[in-house]
Enzyme design. Structure first.
Site: not given
Length: 738
Positions: A656, A90, A226
């Site tokens: 992230s 992402h 991810d």
């Protein structure tokens, strides 16, 4: 997902160091620590094998040299001596989308470069390496004296900018950034080296990188792969350089070895990265404001936008690709604020804050000098937040309503260009990017939806003091209040809905034509309404800032007066500077009669798979390997392939893509999310519930190696393989009693 993110005040310049060195009541429960201010004794107690210098060192290579600010919104890590980057899918999503087409849809189908020549440059993406940190508090604070918050922040901003300019002269080729900490009472200088040639190396298909979609976002158990892979390129002398075919892979000072030995419950784990924003010292009045005012309206406005976009995305593959990144980023914090409200209520954070404030006021009341300095703090906060309600509603209506309409976002840019504030090349670049991912029909529908929703919110009794944008008078009189009819007329006639129209206006800057444009009139109308609200509410934020400054200063003064063994550890709120958080691999109890193991396995992919639900489609090549249990050397001791695992590391948006690092300094996973039960964590850390969700590095290596056959990527890594951590199947993990 944690893609995108106030501070507290110190009594004295260096009190933070003293506080960090003290013995806390709750070890390693929370904290986002600057790497130059760590409690290594505590970290060693948990199992750390590294020395302080191996984590942060200015003169020699250390872990910090492998951690990057990825694009200004995420974190990444260097995992090879040829500048290879691991980060989240992402985090790479926007870049991957930008180089995708309907014919070559790298988001949908994935992408794997087989050579340097096949790696794809991502325009605008960069990697920043931290060179050093310096405490410059003395230099700045001597100029600030006893200024109150509003004047203090203004003066400090001037001083920080001046220092950045002066230091940049002495650090040629580097970027210098001075940041305030602890409510503008402590200041640190950061020196970075920025590399602008970043290329896409590989990414799994979206069905893997975003498996579970919005349904699983912020949730555990999780089965999302991810991750995405990029590479830093440099000039032949290893210096930053703009994209060029002559550039070569960057040679890093340090890169992370990758361990496939696995993790077990209780193992040491630390996360280094760039957390964006937290508000851990928010008052009860601030919590109430978040629950009752900000969150509900923010969610409502974004919900209307998402529903409109989804309708057009589902109907057209081209629109789906154009709006994929925009939809994902919008949905991310739409769901986050839903969860935050639930978490704040469920964990009774408001009541906890009230209890802390009562203790504070009792402490203040016992001393006349404290009454003089801190006696008005809580009254200021109460008044400030009460007065701020109108400002907050006006702000959300403008940012999540008017500015959500893409065509209208170009109005301010053109206005700035007309006044010579923005160079033509910057405007042209924005136009190119804007129209690449723009669909007129979708935006027209959103404009009509926004007009209706905006007016619906305005008509509520609590918003009676908000000004009504003048454009509604035109809609009511000339279009009988028909928002769809007005939107149709606006988009049929506006120059803002096509690239050619905007470029033509750039050349002529015809003020008459611009003034007659219905979308320009609309944007100007909404802007004027917002400016009116902002002007009337500016004082409320100043009152809040000063009240919070006094409150937090008092909290810390009270803490330093306690015996050392009773003192708490305090750390600054996140502000997208490098931080380290440490803890252990850990499971948790999310609710009554519920238990969550600390890891998930590939069998969960089969359990969640639903070919009819685009969020849970499992690619054929992955499913075949999972059914056959063909995991090779990436299986754990029980023959299972682990997908994700949990730690109690303290993270937030911006983290992230951060590396999860074991006691030996080896990569064991990538942090990518927080858990639903602790969505209030940016405001109040809950040690029994708050968990960091990580993708196990063995899962991403298995995909790269066994599924997609990219041996060249595997061979580039320094893989550590030895004694594997013993794991237990789920039935053995269940507690004997709750």
């Amino acid at each position: 997902m944690l893609k995108k993110g106030l501070s507290l005040l110190l009594v004295a310049l260096h009190v933070s160091v003293a506080l960090m060195a003290s013995s806390p009541k709750k070890p390693y429960d929370e904290g986002m620590w600057l790497p130059i201010l760590l409690n290594y004794d505590e970290m060693k107690t948990l199992g750390l094998k590294l020395s302080p210098e191996e984590i942060y060192d200015v003169n020699n290579s250390s872990l910090k040299d492998a951690i990057i600010n990825f694009g200004g919104f995420c974190t990444g890590e260097i995992v090879s001596d040829k500048g290879m980057i691991f980060t989240n899918h992402h985090c790479g999503y926007d870049g991957i989308q930008s180089v995708s087409t309907v014919e070559k849809n790298h988001l949908k189908d994935g992408f794997w470069a087989s050579s340097y020549e096949e790696e794809i440059p991502i325009e605008g993406l960069f990697a920043k390496f931290l060179i050093r940190i310096e405490d410059v508090s003395d230099k700045i604070n001597k100029e600030l004296g006893d200024l109150k918050m509003q004047d203090r922040s203004k003066k400090a901003t001037e001083l920080m900018k001046q220092m950045e300019e002066e230091m940049s002269k002495d650090n040629e080729g580097y970027e210098v950034d001075v940041k305030p900490f602890f409510d503008y009472n402590q200041f640190f200088l950061f020196v970075y080296e920025k590399y602008d040639d970043i290329r896409l190396v590989g990414t799994p298909p979206e069905a893997i990188g975003k498996f579970g979609g919005d349904t699983d976002n912020w949730m555990w158990p999780r089965h999302t792969g991810d991750f995405s892979i990029f590479r830093v390129y440099a000039s032949k002398d290893n210096k930053p350089a703009k994209y060029s075919k002559d550039n070569v892979p960057y040679r890093p000072k340090h890169h992370l070895p990758v361990s496939i030995n696995g993790v077990k419950k209780g193992d040491f784990a630390m996360v280094m990265g760039y957390p964006g924003s937290t508000d851990r010292y928010l008052s009860s009045y601030g919590v109430e404001h978040q629950i009752e005012t900000f969150n509900p309206l923010f969610v409502e406005m974004r919900d209307a936008r998402l529903k409109t976009w989804r309708k057009f995305m589902d109907a057209d593959p081209k629109v789906r690709l154009q709006y994929a990144s925009k939809f994902a980023s919008t949905a991310n914090y739409w769901k986050y604020f839903i969860g935050q409200t639930k978490g704040l209520k469920r964990l009774h954070v408001y009541e906890q804050k009230q209890k802390e404030e009562e203790e504070f006021e009792n402490w203040v009341a016992k001393d006349a000098s404290r009454q003089k300095e801190y006696g008005e703090a809580m009254d200021m906060l109460e008044k400030g937040y009460k007065d701020k309600e109108t400002l907050t509603r006006g702000l959300i209506l403008f940012t999540q309503g008017a500015r959500a309409v893409e065509a209208m976002t170009l109005v301010n840019m053109l206005s700035a260009y007309a006044q010579g504030q923005v160079p033509a090349e910057n405007v042209q670049e924005t136009i190119e990017k804007h129209f690449k991912d723009y669909n007129k029909e979708t935006d027209q529908a959103l404009f009509a939806t926004m007009l209706k929703k905006y007016k619906e919110v305005l008509d509520r009794p609590e918003n009676s003091v908000l000004p009504t944008p003048s454009i509604y008078t035109m809609i009511d009189t000339a279009y009988n209040g028909d928002y769809e009819k007005f939107a149709q007329a606006a988009y049929d006639s506006s120059f803002l809905t096509s690239k050619e129209g905007v470029e033509s206006m750039m050349k002529s800057m015809d003020q008459q034509k611009m003034g007659d444009d219905l979308l320009v009139q609309s944007m100007n109308s909404f802007t004027q309404a917002f400016l009116q609200v902002r002007a009337s509410g500016a004082e409320s934020q100043a009152i809040i800032d000063e009240g919070n400054r006094l409150y937090v200063k008092g909290i810390l003064e009270r803490n330093t007066a306690l015996p050392e063994k009773e003192q708490q550890k305090f750390y600054p709120n996140a502000n997208f500077t490098m931080r380290l958080t440490y803890g252990t691999v850990k499971d948790y109890f999310p609710g009554d009669a519920m238990f969550y193991s600390y890891y998930t396995t590939a069998q969960g992919l089969l359990q969640k798979e639903d070919p009819k639900n685009p969020e849970f489609v499992l690619p054929k090549e992955v499913k075949e390997k999972v059914v056959a249990k063909d995991y090779g050397r990436y299986a754990d001791v029980n023959g299972q392939l682990r997908i994700g695992f949990l730690t109690n590391n303290d993270i937030t948006g911006g983290n992230s893509g951060s590396p999860v690092i074991n006691a030996n300094g080896e990569l064991i996973g990538l942090a990518f999310d927080g858990n639903w039960e602790a969505m209030s964590g940016d405001i109040a850390f809950e040690p029994n519930l708050q968990r960091c969700i990580n993708v196990d590095v063995r899962y991403l290596l298995w995909l790269i190696d066994n599924v997609y056959g990219c041996k060249h990527i595997i061979n580039e890594l320094d893989i550590v393989e030895g004694k594997k951590a013993k794991g237990k199947p789920y039935e053995a993990l269940m507690p004997k009693k709750y």
